[in-house]
Design an enzyme around this catalytic site. Structure first.
Site, PDB file in Angstrom:
ATOM      1  NE  ARG A 114      10.725   5.317   8.749  1.00  0.00           N
ATOM      2  CZ  ARG A 114       9.791   5.254   7.799  1.00  0.00           C
ATOM      3  NH1 ARG A 114       9.890   4.338   6.844  1.00  0.00           N
ATOM      4  NH2 ARG A 114       8.779   6.092   7.805  1.00  0.00           N
ATOM      5  CG  ASN A 139       8.479  -2.288   0.151  1.00  0.00           C
ATOM      6  OD1 ASN A 139       7.964  -2.374   1.262  1.00  0.00           O
ATOM      7  ND2 ASN A 139       9.064  -1.186  -0.286  1.00  0.00           N
ATOM      8  CB  ALA A 170       1.615  -0.038   6.281  1.00  0.00           C
ATOM      9  N   PRO A 222       0.782  -1.229   0.000  1.00  0.00           N
ATOM     10  CG  PRO A 222      -0.188  -1.178   2.105  1.00  0.00           C
ATOM     11  CD  PRO A 222       0.483  -2.100   1.129  1.00  0.00           C
ATOM     12  CG  ASN A 223      -0.217   4.358   1.237  1.00  0.00           C
ATOM     13  OD1 ASN A 223      -1.209   4.845   0.694  1.00  0.00           O
ATOM     14  ND2 ASN A 223      -0.264   3.877   2.458  1.00  0.00           N
ATOM     15  CG  ASP A 270      -0.591 -17.456   7.767  1.00  0.00           C
ATOM     16  OD1 ASP A 270       0.459 -17.673   8.414  1.00  0.00           O
ATOM     17  OD2 ASP A 270      -1.706 -17.327   8.301  1.00  0.00           O
ATOM     18  CD  GLU A 325      11.152  -7.797   5.665  1.00  0.00           C
ATOM     19  OE1 GLU A 325      11.956  -8.561   6.247  1.00  0.00           O
ATOM     20  OE2 GLU A 325      10.359  -7.049   6.267  1.00  0.00           O
ATOM     21  CE1 TYR A 342       9.457   4.809   3.027  1.00  0.00           C
ATOM     22  CE2 TYR A 342       8.215   6.842   3.325  1.00  0.00           C
ATOM     23  CZ  TYR A 342       8.531   5.552   3.720  1.00  0.00           C
ATOM     24  OH  TYR A 342       7.919   5.004   4.817  1.00  0.00           O
ATOM     25  NE  ARG A 358       2.149  10.373   1.167  1.00  0.00           N
ATOM     26  CZ  ARG A 358       2.350   9.475   2.118  1.00  0.00           C
ATOM     27  NH1 ARG A 358       3.151   9.742   3.122  1.00  0.00           N
ATOM     28  NH2 ARG A 358       1.769   8.290   2.074  1.00  0.00           N
ATOM     29  CG  HIS A 412      11.396  -2.774   4.183  1.00  0.00           C
ATOM     30  ND1 HIS A 412      10.038  -2.612   4.067  1.00  0.00           N
ATOM     31  CD2 HIS A 412      11.590  -3.931   4.864  1.00  0.00           C
ATOM     32  CE1 HIS A 412       9.435  -3.623   4.657  1.00  0.00           C
ATOM     33  NE2 HIS A 412      10.353  -4.443   5.141  1.00  0.00           N
ATOM     34  CG  LEU A 413      11.807   2.070  -1.130  1.00  0.00           C
ATOM     35  CD1 LEU A 413      10.471   2.777  -1.276  1.00  0.00           C
ATOM     36  CD2 LEU A 413      12.698   2.353  -2.329  1.00  0.00           C
ATOM     37  CB  SER A 414      12.961   3.654   5.008  1.00  0.00           C
ATOM     38  OG  SER A 414      11.939   2.792   5.491  1.00  0.00           O
ATOM     39  NE  ARG A 419       7.571   3.660  10.034  1.00  0.00           N
ATOM     40  CZ  ARG A 419       6.509   3.875   9.252  1.00  0.00           C
ATOM     41  NH1 ARG A 419       6.106   2.967   8.414  1.00  0.00           N
ATOM     42  NH2 ARG A 419       5.853   5.025   9.300  1.00  0.00           N
ATOM     43  CG  HIS A 453       5.619  -2.681  10.008  1.00  0.00           C
ATOM     44  ND1 HIS A 453       6.919  -3.140  10.034  1.00  0.00           N
ATOM     45  CD2 HIS A 453       5.610  -1.634   9.133  1.00  0.00           C
ATOM     46  CE1 HIS A 453       7.664  -2.374   9.238  1.00  0.00           C
ATOM     47  NE2 HIS A 453       6.883  -1.460   8.671  1.00  0.00           N
TER      48      HIS A 453
HETATM   49  O1  CA2 Z   1      10.817   1.534   3.590  1.00  0.00           O
HETATM   50  C1  CA2 Z   1       9.945   0.890   3.029  1.00  0.00           C
HETATM   51  O2  CA2 Z   1      10.070   0.434   1.897  1.00  0.00           O
HETATM   52  C2  CA2 Z   1       8.599   0.681   3.736  1.00  0.00           C
HETATM   53  O3  CA2 Z   1       8.116  -0.606   3.377  1.00  0.00           O
HETATM   54  C3  CA2 Z   1       7.669   1.757   3.229  1.00  0.00           C
HETATM   55  C4  CA2 Z   1       6.313   1.756   3.916  1.00  0.00           C
HETATM   56  C5  CA2 Z   1       6.462   1.737   5.439  1.00  0.00           C
HETATM   57  O4  CA2 Z   1       5.196   1.602   6.064  1.00  0.00           O
HETATM   58  C6  CA2 Z   1       7.386   0.626   5.914  1.00  0.00           C
HETATM   59  O5  CA2 Z   1       7.544   0.724   7.316  1.00  0.00           O
HETATM   60  C7  CA2 Z   1       8.749   0.720   5.246  1.00  0.00           C
HETATM   61  C8  CA2 Z   1       5.501   2.985   3.533  1.00  0.00           C
HETATM   62  C9  CA2 Z   1       5.253   3.159   2.069  1.00  0.00           C
HETATM   63  C10 CA2 Z   1       4.711   4.538   1.850  1.00  0.00           C
HETATM   64  O6  CA2 Z   1       4.779   4.866   0.511  1.00  0.00           O
HETATM   65  C11 CA2 Z   1       5.013   6.168   0.168  1.00  0.00           C
HETATM   66  C12 CA2 Z   1       4.221   6.732  -0.768  1.00  0.00           C
HETATM   67  C13 CA2 Z   1       4.446   8.033  -1.174  1.00  0.00           C
HETATM   68  C14 CA2 Z   1       5.491   8.731  -0.664  1.00  0.00           C
HETATM   69  C15 CA2 Z   1       6.283   8.156   0.273  1.00  0.00           C
HETATM   70  C16 CA2 Z   1       6.053   6.868   0.682  1.00  0.00           C
END
Ligand code: CA2
Length: 157
Positions: free
Chosen positions: A116, A83, A86, A19-20, A96, A107, A32, A27, A109-111, A120, A89
């Site tokens: 953090r 990836n 959210a 998601p997202n 599963d 697995e 990120y 943003r 992750h960008l960050s 997380r 977590h």
């Molecule tokens: O660091 C990562 O790749 C995460 O999986 C990114 C997730 C976060 O909940 C994880 O803890 C770590 C969040 C993705 C949010 O996506 C964005 C969308 C637009 C701008 C910035 C981030």
């Protein structure tokens, strides 16, 4: 008798984004970066190609859809890069589904979630993964492709 050519096509590496991540680059560039998901897809395709692999690149904002995509990968992918954003977590359902895969699961992750907020620091995905690569932005995905390419080459040898 002449040997039949082996026409079996290698399965793609499945890259699944949660998601997202479709809004990436729009943003929180401090966390990120400015890279969009389309940029990541393009870079992954090029890196996988250099190792002789193709990519199946997916993103969904819905947990059930992510589970279905992972289930499909059981027979349709040579490896799974995930990836789960959210859902990393929170989602036992994603864990599963990952556990049903026999292929390597990385697995990604960008960050670096370990640096953090406390919430997380738990990763359900990690419990279903071969390994984790986090904190390198777009390069986390490329390093995961390197890991998978090495694993699959070892398997072949
Ligand atoms: O660091 C990562 O790749 C995460 O999986 C990114 C997730 C976060 O909940 C994880 O803890 C770590 C969040 C993705 C949010 O996506 C964005 C969308 C637009 C701008 C910035 C981030």
């Amino acid at each position: 008798m002449a040997k039949k050519p082996n026409k079996t096509k290698a399965l793609p590496i499945h890259i699944l984004n949660g998601p997202n991540l479709n809004l990436l680059g729009s943003r929180e560039p401090d966390i990120y970066g400015k890279t969009s998901l389309a940029d990541i897809e393009k870079a992954c395709r090029a890196r996988a190609k250099s190792h002789g692999f193709s990519i199946l690149f997916d993103q969904s904002n819905k947990g059930g859809e992510l589970v279905e995509m992972i289930q499909r990968a059981r027979t349709a992918a040579a490896a799974e890069l995930v990836n789960a954003a959210a859902y990393t977590h929170t989602s036992v359902a994603v864990l599963d589904a990952l556990k049903m895969l026999t292929a390597p699961v990385i697995e990604v992750h960008l960050s670096n979630p370990a640096r953090r907020e406390n919430f997380r620091h738990t990763s359900y995905v990690a419990m279903g993964a071969t390994g984790t690569i986090a904190g390198f932005g777009l390069n986390s995905y490329l390093l995961a492709i390197e890991a998978v390419a090495a694993l699959l080459k070892d398997k072949k040898a």
